[in-house]
Design an enzyme around this catalytic site. Sequence first.
Site, mmCIF file in Angstrom:
data_model
loop_
_atom_site.group_PDB
_atom_site.id
_atom_site.type_symbol
_atom_site.label_atom_id
_atom_site.label_comp_id
_atom_site.label_asym_id
_atom_site.label_seq_id
_atom_site.Cartn_x
_atom_site.Cartn_y
_atom_site.Cartn_z
ATOM 1 N N SER A 141 92.503 111.864 -32.316
ATOM 2 C CA SER A 141 92.771 110.454 -32.058
ATOM 3 C C SER A 141 94.087 110.067 -32.701
ATOM 4 C CB SER A 141 91.639 109.610 -32.659
ATOM 5 O OG SER A 141 91.952 108.228 -32.671
ATOM 6 N N TYR A 154 85.312 106.785 -39.171
ATOM 7 C CA TYR A 154 85.853 107.537 -38.034
ATOM 8 C C TYR A 154 87.193 108.171 -38.403
ATOM 9 C CZ TYR A 154 87.249 108.388 -33.158
ATOM 10 O OH TYR A 154 87.647 108.968 -31.977
#
Length: 283
Positions: A141, A154
């Site tokens: 990401s 996350y």
Amino acid sequence: MELKKGDTMGGTILITGCSSGIGQAAAHGLRQREWRVIASARQQADVDRLRADGFDSVRLDYADPDSVAQGLADTLDLTGGTLDALFNNGAFGLPGAVEDLPRGALEEIFATNLFGVHDLTRRVIPIMRAQGHGRIVQHSSVLGHVTYKWRGAYVATKFALEGLTDTLRIEMMDTPIHVVTLNTGPVTSMLRQKAIPHFERWIDWQNSPRADLYRASLLKRLYEDRGPDRFELPPEAVVKKLLHALESPRPRPRYYITTPAYIANGLRRALPTRALDWVLNRG
């Protein structure tokens, strides 16, 4: 080398997290390119739906080591013991301030987003070594490079995945196995909606010293459907880069997807920490 329209490669690939979003789009996109896709999902109901849609599908839950082992065994039964590519796509989010994250919450998200990915990757490498080729694509990401408030759990998993994958890529340079990272920014998916049960299970926001900030910021973003984010792209944007990673004779070690992913990487390289913190805090 850019792929030309109409070119196909084919082969066998295991994709995790195919119940919706990017995984589902990848399964369809690669099938159209004549890949034999084994589409995995965590829930049996999603496996049944994928099979009804014509896919070979196996149940694979990253958080359960037995499920990882069985999911790969079922995959190899389907492919005759070989596997040309693995796309580690499955992951989930757990929003909340870092000071409100219990240890158990971090253990749970790491079990899926890092430990399960690592477990499956390690199990696949001997197969690829034996057959003399393979591609491993890790879905990271933009938050594997820069942080963002409320996303600490996350972010931590993706920073860890980045380090582990970078090391693996270097170590595998003396093998015929390519290791690739996808750094994705805002892409249409179910990540926000699927994060809600984890948030409600673990984050006692009402008793947090940041309760007012939760009400003013995170709760609105989490529960209100406000339409696409700025610069948000459809999941097919990820599939396009994934195809290059899988089919190019010389895949790049890293692919950025969406404008924010490029910008964040540039800012991380260009700005001192204090300045970068200021920019990210305003986001």
